[in-house]
Design a protein around this motif. Structure first.
Motif, short mmCIF file in Angstrom:
data_model
loop_
_atom_site.label_atom_id
_atom_site.label_comp_id
_atom_site.label_asym_id
_atom_site.label_seq_id
_atom_site.Cartn_x
_atom_site.Cartn_y
_atom_site.Cartn_z
N VAL A 24 12.54 5.86 8.84
CA VAL A 24 11.99 5.09 7.73
C VAL A 24 12.84 5.44 6.51
N GLN A 25 13.31 4.43 5.79
CA GLN A 25 14.24 4.65 4.68
C GLN A 25 13.86 3.80 3.48
N TYR A 26 14.08 4.35 2.30
CA TYR A 26 13.78 3.65 1.05
C TYR A 26 15.00 3.49 0.14
N THR A 27 16.04 4.30 0.31
CA THR A 27 17.20 4.36 -0.58
C THR A 27 16.77 4.62 -2.01
N GLY A 28 15.98 5.66 -2.21
CA GLY A 28 15.55 6.03 -3.55
C GLY A 28 14.10 5.71 -3.81
N GLY A 29 13.72 5.80 -5.09
CA GLY A 29 12.33 5.57 -5.47
C GLY A 29 11.43 6.73 -5.10
N ASP A 30 10.14 6.58 -5.32
CA ASP A 30 9.16 7.58 -4.93
C ASP A 30 7.88 6.87 -4.50
N ALA A 31 6.86 7.66 -4.15
CA ALA A 31 5.64 7.07 -3.58
C ALA A 31 4.87 6.20 -4.56
N SER A 32 5.17 6.29 -5.85
CA SER A 32 4.52 5.40 -6.82
C SER A 32 5.16 4.02 -6.84
N LYS A 33 6.33 3.90 -6.21
CA LYS A 33 7.07 2.64 -6.18
C LYS A 33 7.08 1.99 -4.80
N ARG A 34 6.99 2.83 -3.74
CA ARG A 34 7.06 2.30 -2.38
C ARG A 34 6.56 3.34 -1.40
N TYR A 35 6.06 2.88 -0.26
CA TYR A 35 5.75 3.79 0.84
C TYR A 35 5.57 3.00 2.13
N ALA A 36 5.65 3.75 3.23
CA ALA A 36 5.30 3.25 4.55
C ALA A 36 4.29 4.22 5.13
N LYS A 37 3.13 3.73 5.56
CA LYS A 37 2.09 4.58 6.13
C LYS A 37 1.37 3.84 7.25
N VAL A 38 0.87 4.59 8.22
CA VAL A 38 -0.02 4.01 9.22
C VAL A 38 -1.42 4.03 8.61
N GLU A 39 -1.98 2.83 8.43
CA GLU A 39 -3.28 2.70 7.75
C GLU A 39 -4.15 1.70 8.50
N VAL A 40 -5.38 1.57 8.04
CA VAL A 40 -6.34 0.66 8.66
C VAL A 40 -5.96 -0.79 8.36
N ASP A 41 -6.00 -1.61 9.37
CA ASP A 41 -5.78 -3.06 9.26
C ASP A 41 -6.74 -3.64 8.21
N PRO A 42 -6.25 -4.39 7.22
CA PRO A 42 -7.13 -4.94 6.19
C PRO A 42 -8.11 -5.98 6.70
N THR A 43 -7.89 -6.48 7.92
CA THR A 43 -8.79 -7.50 8.47
C THR A 43 -9.70 -6.96 9.57
N ASN A 44 -9.42 -5.73 10.03
CA ASN A 44 -10.18 -5.17 11.16
C ASN A 44 -10.24 -3.65 11.03
N PRO A 45 -11.36 -3.08 10.63
CA PRO A 45 -11.45 -1.63 10.43
C PRO A 45 -11.28 -0.81 11.70
N LYS A 46 -11.31 -1.45 12.86
CA LYS A 46 -11.13 -0.73 14.12
C LYS A 46 -9.67 -0.70 14.58
N ASN A 47 -8.78 -1.26 13.78
CA ASN A 47 -7.38 -1.37 14.16
C ASN A 47 -6.50 -0.71 13.12
N ASN A 48 -5.42 -0.05 13.57
CA ASN A 48 -4.42 0.53 12.67
C ASN A 48 -3.14 -0.30 12.69
N ALA A 49 -2.36 -0.19 11.63
CA ALA A 49 -1.09 -0.91 11.53
C ALA A 49 -0.16 -0.12 10.61
N LEU A 50 1.12 -0.44 10.68
CA LEU A 50 2.11 0.16 9.80
C LEU A 50 2.15 -0.65 8.51
N HIS A 51 1.90 0.02 7.37
CA HIS A 51 1.75 -0.66 6.09
C HIS A 51 2.96 -0.38 5.20
N PHE A 52 3.67 -1.45 4.78
CA PHE A 52 4.75 -1.36 3.79
C PHE A 52 4.18 -1.79 2.44
#
Length: 325
Positions: free
Chosen positions: A88-116
């Protein structure tokens, strides 16, 4: 409806040193390289190294316990990639500007997804101010002559704000294919295919998929437009694409989307160069960005000014060799 391809430059056809299967050939049985629904212990973790702008590199780790095979981010890439993981690459910046995380699907609380999540721009490569979140499959040990990827995609409602952007949008990349990487010192055959979300004109109030290919130096070889099919926003859709290394006669890039609950829609079927036009001995694609969100400071600044963010969720990632449309 399929796109109409516009050839930007006419190139001579080269004889390749290997056999390319024709459309009539029967493909081998598809080989699953990797799959993940981002469940179980799957997560994004920081590496110890930094890039040339001081930002930490990250990679995806863990095991998707809901799948039976090719699901281990820590082990199953070892035989495929030199580094042994999807970065996973950002070429700079910090977590206040960008991130990638595995989080809960916004449409289904029983599902996870990779969030950009992308909220701002920063000084980055090539002396530009821009914004980037991307996954890297770099250093493929045996270059792919052809491969097939499927991934579910969800663009949040904030993407609707781009419909009122007062200019054309030619650059909001969601996947990129390097054959070969033109930033590598001594590489004479750099080439990339770029897939993105765009706005065809300043007056348009819709977003569509955009696709083009360039030799090193960003010298365009071909591009493709499909304004008939709109980018789904606020709704999950599956994006399938197929890449085949070849020249103007036998190279191919094909893409289809299938909105959840809807019918498949063929977006692109381009038959043209998928390697550098001066490469007489192409050796297969060795690097690409399967999931990406990369755009200009102006685009991300326009979104931020409206108190919105560019966000994409990715799920059910699958990669095969020997699989065709």
């Amino acid at each position: 409806m399929l796109i109409k391809l516009r050839n930007i430059c006419l190139m001579a056809t080269f004889t390749l040193p290997f056999t390319i299967c024709t459309a009539q050939d029967k493909p081998s049985k598809p080989i699953l390289i990797f799959q993940s629904g981002f469940e179980g212990s799957t997560k994004v973790v920081a590496d110890s190294g930094t890039d040339d702008h001081g930002a930490l590199y990250e990679h995806i780790a863990g095991i998707d316990s809901g799948l039976k095979q090719k699901r281990n981010w820590d082990k199953d890439w070892v035989g495929v990639l030199n580094d042994g993981y999807m970065g996973v690459q950002y070429t700079g910046g910090d977590a206040s500007k960008r991130y990638a995380k595995v989080e809960v699907d916004p449409t289904n609380p029983k599902n996870n997804a990779l969030h950009f999540w992308l909220n701002d721009a920063w000084p980055a490569s090539e002396g530009q101010i821009k914004a980037r979140v991307q996954t890297n499959i770099y250093g493929i040990k045996t270059g792919y002559k052809e491969f097939y990827q499927s991934v579910r995609v969800f663009l949040t409602e904030d993407f609707n704000a781009l419909k009122t952007y007062p200019h054309r949008i030619p650059w909001c990349t969601i996947s990129e294919f390097w054959n070969n990487e033109w930033w590598v010192k001594g590489e004479e055959h750099g080439f990339r295919v770029t897939l993105g979300v765009g706005k065809p004109t300043a007056e348009s109030n819709e977003l569509n998929f955009i696709l083009n290919a360039e030799n090193a130096g960003q010298k365009e070889v071909w591009n493709a437009d499909n304004v008939a099919i709109k980018v789904p926003i606020g709704k999950w859709f599956t994006m399938d694409y197929y890449f085949k290394e070849g020249n103007k006669e036998n190279g191919r890039f094909w893409m289809r989307i299938t909105p959840d609950g809807g019918e498949p829609q063929n977006v692109f079927d381009v038959h043209n160069f998928t390697h550098a036009t001066n490469d007489l001995s192409p050796n297969g694609l060795t690097s690409y960005n399967p999931m990406k969100l990369y755009t200009s400071k102006d685009v991300v600044g326009f979104i931020k000014a409206q108190n919105k963010t560019l966000q994409i969720y990715w799920d059910d990632f699958r990669l095969w060799s020997d699989k065709r449309p």
